[in-house]
Design an enzyme around this catalytic site. Structure first.
Site, short mmCIF file in Angstrom:
data_model
loop_
_atom_site.label_atom_id
_atom_site.label_comp_id
_atom_site.label_asym_id
_atom_site.label_seq_id
_atom_site.Cartn_x
_atom_site.Cartn_y
_atom_site.Cartn_z
CG ASN A 117 -33.75 28.96 7.56
OD1 ASN A 117 -33.18 29.59 7.34
ND2 ASN A 117 -34.15 27.77 6.91
CE LYS A 146 -41.16 46.98 41.66
NZ LYS A 146 -42.31 47.57 42.19
NE ARG A 200 -30.16 26.57 3.71
CZ ARG A 200 -31.26 25.90 4.07
NH1 ARG A 200 -32.30 26.20 4.00
NH2 ARG A 200 -30.86 25.66 5.49
CG PHE A 237 -33.17 22.25 3.20
CD1 PHE A 237 -32.82 21.76 4.43
CD2 PHE A 237 -34.62 22.47 2.80
CE1 PHE A 237 -34.05 20.92 4.84
CE2 PHE A 237 -35.49 21.75 3.43
CZ PHE A 237 -35.11 21.10 4.68
CB THR A 254 -43.17 43.89 44.12
OG1 THR A 254 -43.79 45.52 43.74
CG2 THR A 254 -44.10 43.07 44.01
CG ASP A 255 -40.68 50.05 46.54
OD1 ASP A 255 -40.48 50.51 45.53
OD2 ASP A 255 -40.25 50.36 47.65
CB VAL A 310 -31.57 25.04 10.57
CG1 VAL A 310 -31.80 25.62 12.19
CG2 VAL A 310 -31.75 26.39 9.68
CD GLN A 311 -34.45 21.04 10.56
OE1 GLN A 311 -33.71 21.64 10.09
NE2 GLN A 311 -35.89 20.97 10.42
CG HIS A 315 -36.94 31.73 4.77
ND1 HIS A 315 -36.27 30.55 4.89
CD2 HIS A 315 -37.95 31.43 5.36
CE1 HIS A 315 -37.11 29.55 5.72
NE2 HIS A 315 -37.99 30.17 5.88
O1 LIG Z 1 -32.50 23.85 7.35
C1 LIG Z 1 -33.85 24.03 6.76
N1 LIG Z 1 -34.75 23.21 7.63
C2 LIG Z 1 -36.03 23.15 7.42
O2 LIG Z 1 -36.75 22.11 8.13
C3 LIG Z 1 -36.41 23.82 6.21
N2 LIG Z 1 -37.86 23.86 5.61
C4 LIG Z 1 -37.46 24.60 4.54
O3 LIG Z 1 -38.46 25.07 3.68
N3 LIG Z 1 -36.28 25.22 4.57
C5 LIG Z 1 -35.54 24.65 5.65
N4 LIG Z 1 -34.31 24.62 5.89
#
Ligand SMILES: O=c1[nH]c(=O)c2[nH]c(=O)[nH]c2[nH]1
Length: 303
Positions: free
Chosen positions: A262, A11, A180, A163, A59-60, A235-236, A264
């Site tokens: 991300n 469920k 940014r 970035f 499932t009930d 971000v990575q 934007h």
């Molecule tokens: O932090 C980021 N990682 C990316 O891989 C990426 N690619 C992108 O266009 N902007 C960003 N920003």
């Protein structure tokens, strides 16, 4: 000739709100709103291949079980309740060999009144953010996996994110930036090392010691803290640093996974109006969005 390769059933979307009253002061309360999914595996093949329903726990009944157990046992924290349900289903029914349980907890938080004090039993729904757990247990192999998560914690920082230095080729239009807007909906999950949680009983006892609440609090605080304090290279890089921090704080965590869109925000070009160098007015770009996922664990050498 065909054959059943795999099957599971149960469920989903079993929802409840549980109220916990402080015995010393019943006006002082906590709430837990949950959405539970329980899937079962075991000796059910005849139901699929012969139309024989004899082994099926309906499932009930699964739904009733979740609700009755939610009433009669403690549901805090959700990891303990998941282990409790796993014990119940695999002990009560011979034909049930495995369970796959997911619990999603809504974020209801007490809020302060004008006097600055949190009200005893009024809560604010703190956005779409949820706390989650996913427990898988097989009583034949004794395999037990438990992963918990935070999902949809939306954050934005208006500076302190860069970035640049990325691969540039004839398809590149993106301009490098040292300042940014960075925004994302955090989906962070952490799996526990089975060596610290070998049995359902150990999950229940570690829950009582605070392991799951402490780890959740550490993961959430680390995410918010690093997001704010770090001058993000990407971000990575930021998600890796968050993962490393959580792994350092909680030895029982084996892997940390972040999945971050991300989202934007793009500067309006107002040069057509003679306004040069706009660095304050952005538009939220609805799509597409970046999507970045990583899993970080401990290097084997450290063990
Ligand atoms: O932090 C980021 N990682 C990316 O891989 C990426 N690619 C992108 O266009 N902007 C960003 N920003």
């Amino acid at each position: 000739m065909v054959q059943l390769i795999s099957s599971t059933y149960g469920k989903a979307n079993v929802k409840f709100l549980k109220v916990k009253k402080n015995p010393a002061n019943p006006n002082e309360q906590e709430v837990l709103e949950a959405n539970v999914k329980v899937l079962l595996t075991g000796q059910f093949d005849v139901a699929y291949t012969k139309g024989d329903n004899a082994p099926i726990v309906p499932t009930d009944t699964v739904k009733n079980t979740i609700l009755i157990e939610a009433k009669t046992t403690d549901v805090w924290p959700i990891e303990k309740f998941a282990a409790h349900l796993a014990k119940h289903f695999t002990n009560k029914y011979n034909q049930i060999e495995g369970v796959d349980i997911e619990i999603v907890q809504a974020r209801w938080v007490k809020y302060p009144l004008k006097n600055g004090k949190l009200h005893a039993h009024s809560f604010r729904h703190d956005g779409p953010e949820t706390r989650r757990t996913h427990l898988k247990f097989n009583k034949l192999t004794r395999e037990l996996f438990i992963t918990s998560a935070i999902k949809d914690l939306t954050v934005l920082k208006s500076t302190g994110s860069m970035f640049y230095g990325y691969n540039v080729c004839d398809y590149t239009t993106l301009q490098p930036t040292k300042d940014r807007v960075l925004s994302t909906d955090v989906y962070a999950s952490w799996s526990y090392d089975p060596k610290y949680l070998p049995t359902l009983e150990s999950v229940i006892s570690k829950a009582k010691d605070g392991l799951f609440d402490n780890t959740y609090n550490a993961a959430r605080a680390t995410t918010l803290e690093l997001f704010a304090l770090e001058n993000s290279a990407s971000v990575q890089a930021t998600m890796y640093n968050m993962s490393e921090d959580i792994l350092k704080q909680v030895k029982e965590v084996q892997y940390v996974t972040y999945e971050l869109p991300n989202k934007h925000y793009i500067l309006f070009n107002l040069e057509w109006k003679g306004i040069k160098g706009n660095d304050e007015l952005f538009y939220p770009s609805p799509d597409p969005n970046g999507l970045i996922r990583s899993t970080v664990g401990r290097s084997k050498a450290k063990f």
